[in-house]
Each structure stands twice: as C-alpha cells, then as structure tokens.
Design a protein around this motif. Structure first.
Motif, PDB file in Angstrom:
ATOM      1  N   TYR A  22       0.865  -1.055  -0.030  1.00  0.00           N
ATOM      2  CA  TYR A  22      -0.145  -0.009  -0.132  1.00  0.00           C
ATOM      3  C   TYR A  22       0.977   1.326  -0.116  1.00  0.00           C
ATOM      4  O   TYR A  22       0.469   2.303  -0.600  1.00  0.00           O
ATOM      5  CB  TYR A  22      -0.882  -0.021   1.288  1.00  0.00           C
ATOM      6  CG  TYR A  22      -2.010  -0.963   1.114  1.00  0.00           C
ATOM      7  CD1 TYR A  22      -3.174  -0.403   0.234  1.00  0.00           C
ATOM      8  CD2 TYR A  22      -2.328  -2.211   1.563  1.00  0.00           C
ATOM      9  CE1 TYR A  22      -4.415  -1.226   0.356  1.00  0.00           C
ATOM     10  CE2 TYR A  22      -3.357  -3.095   1.203  1.00  0.00           C
ATOM     11  CZ  TYR A  22      -4.283  -2.540   0.814  1.00  0.00           C
ATOM     12  OH  TYR A  22      -5.328  -3.517   0.307  1.00  0.00           O
ATOM     13  N   LEU A  65      -2.680  -3.489  -7.075  1.00  0.00           N
ATOM     14  CA  LEU A  65      -3.529  -2.547  -6.539  1.00  0.00           C
ATOM     15  C   LEU A  65      -3.708  -1.529  -7.511  1.00  0.00           C
ATOM     16  O   LEU A  65      -5.057  -1.135  -7.684  1.00  0.00           O
ATOM     17  CB  LEU A  65      -2.917  -1.879  -5.332  1.00  0.00           C
ATOM     18  CG  LEU A  65      -2.736  -2.952  -4.005  1.00  0.00           C
ATOM     19  CD1 LEU A  65      -2.155  -2.358  -3.129  1.00  0.00           C
ATOM     20  CD2 LEU A  65      -4.289  -3.393  -3.518  1.00  0.00           C
ATOM     21  N   THR A  68      -6.426  -2.153  -9.984  1.00  0.00           N
ATOM     22  CA  THR A  68      -7.870  -2.324  -9.755  1.00  0.00           C
ATOM     23  C   THR A  68      -8.487  -0.819  -9.774  1.00  0.00           C
ATOM     24  O   THR A  68      -9.761  -0.812  -9.870  1.00  0.00           O
ATOM     25  CB  THR A  68      -7.961  -2.887  -8.313  1.00  0.00           C
ATOM     26  OG1 THR A  68      -7.328  -2.052  -7.238  1.00  0.00           O
ATOM     27  CG2 THR A  68      -7.362  -4.382  -8.275  1.00  0.00           C
TER      28      THR A  68
END
Length: 229
Positions: A22, A65, A68
């Motif tokens: 992240y 990520l 997406t």
C-alpha cells in the motif's frame, strides 16, 4: 530535476513501511498524478524496485492494486503500463461522480451540522493558498466528503473515491485554469447548505461538477493537440 531524482525524492518524502504494497502503491499513484510516470509508459519492475529501494514482490502487489484503480494495466510482454484516460472516459466518469455526489448530498443534507459547515469553510480557506496540485486535490476531496459523510453510505463513498482516483490523475493539467472559479462554486454550494436550501445546493453542486468536467475535457484536448504536433 530529472525524472529519476523526482521519483526518488517523492519516495523519500512519503512516510510509511517501504515493504508494504500500500505504501509503494501510494508513491506510484502520486508519481502518476504528477506526471512523473507518464501515460503509456512501461513500468519496468526491476528498475522501479531499484529506484524505490523495495523488493520485487511487494512492488508487483502494489502494481496490482493500481490495476484495480484503473491507473495501471498489464500488457503481455510489455508488463505493467500506465494507462491513458481518454476525453470520453473523463466525461463519463464525471457523469457518474455527479450522480453519486448529488444523491449523497440529498441524503446527508438534514444532518449537516454547523461544525461540518465550519470545518468545510476552513478547508476552503486552506485551498485558497495551496499551490501544490496534489495537496489541493486532497483538500478538495476532504471538502466534498465532509458534506457527504453524514449520509452514512460507506459503499457509495468508496465507489466515489475510486471514480475520483481516475479523474484526479489529471489534476495537474487543469487546476490552474479552473481553481479560482472552482473555489467560487464551492462557496456557492456551502452558502446554499448554510441557508438550508437543498434545491439550491444540489443545483450548485451539479453545476460545479459539470464545470469541472468540461474544463478537464478542454485541457485534455489541448494536451493531446500539443502531443500531435
């Protein structure tokens, strides 16, 4: 400052666990927003891992990520590539943003407190003096979300955030041309909220989002024209 130094400086400035996907995704996302990693540019994973000082596995997870979010796509032998946003896609995204935001405001309106209004006004004051496009974008999102949070619609807010991630990738392109008028429109929305004028607030918000969409599309067309010359 060259691109490599800029990307490294960006990574150094952002706090977080460099081994966490992240965190890495956050660095790459901002690099895309700032144009450090341009649209259509292949993202060579070994080079990126070296430049950011991270391991290949969390880097690949970070790219997934971003996939997406529509910021990155995987294209066979080319690997990961920064996706491009078309003018038509920008228009459609803002149509969806407008539908969600006006509905959220309608639901939240009876529960917007004086404290929310005061906090929103403080954010607008900060936006007046903010010159960095990404920090201005973050404050803008905070202002809008403050008006919607009391709607208690977490799924809608999550979807809205995802749509905005796609449109805000081009904030650097059109902020200069629209910020003054955008701030005037923000204050018109807030004034209608303070006055308890729901129809007026909804109209002001819809007009604001339509203006932002049109300005973005115009600036994108200009950018595309420059690239074709």
């Amino acid at each position: 400052m060259n691109e490599e130094m800029t990307l490294e400086a960006l990574a150094e400035r952002m706090s977080g666990d460099s081994s966490a996907p992240y965190y890495i995704a956050g660095v790459l996302r901002e690099a895309i927003y700032r144009g450090i990693l341009p649209e259509g540019k292949p993202l060579h994973q070994a080079q990126l891992a070296l430049r950011l000082g991270v391991s290949p596995i969390p880097l690949r997870e970070a790219l997934r990520l971003l996939e997406t979010e529509g910021l990155v796509t995987f294209q066979g032998y080319r690997g990961a590539v920064v996706t491009a946003l078309s003018v038509e896609e920008a228009r459609e995204l803002y149509e969806m943003v407008s539908a969600l935001e006006t509905n959220l405001l309608k639901i939240a309106f009876p529960r917007i407190t004086r404290r929310i209004v005061d906090d929103a006004a403080k954010i607008l004051d900060l936006m007046d003096g903010e010159q960095d496009c990404i920090r201005w974008r973050d404050l803008n999102q905070m202002f809008h979300n403050l008006l919607f949070e009391s709607a208690d619609r977490p799924l809608t807010l999550d979807m809205l955030a995802r749509l905005r991630q796609k449109t805000d990738r081009n904030i650097r392109i059109h902020l200069a041309s629209m910020r003054e008028e955008s701030q005037r429109q923000h204050r018109a929305v807030l004034a209608a909220v303070v006055a308890g004028n729901l129809p007026g607030a909804l109209e002001a918000l819809a007009d604001h989002l339509a203006y932002t969409s049109n300005d973005l599309q115009s600036c994108m067309r200009l950018e595309q024209g420059k690239k074709r010359r």
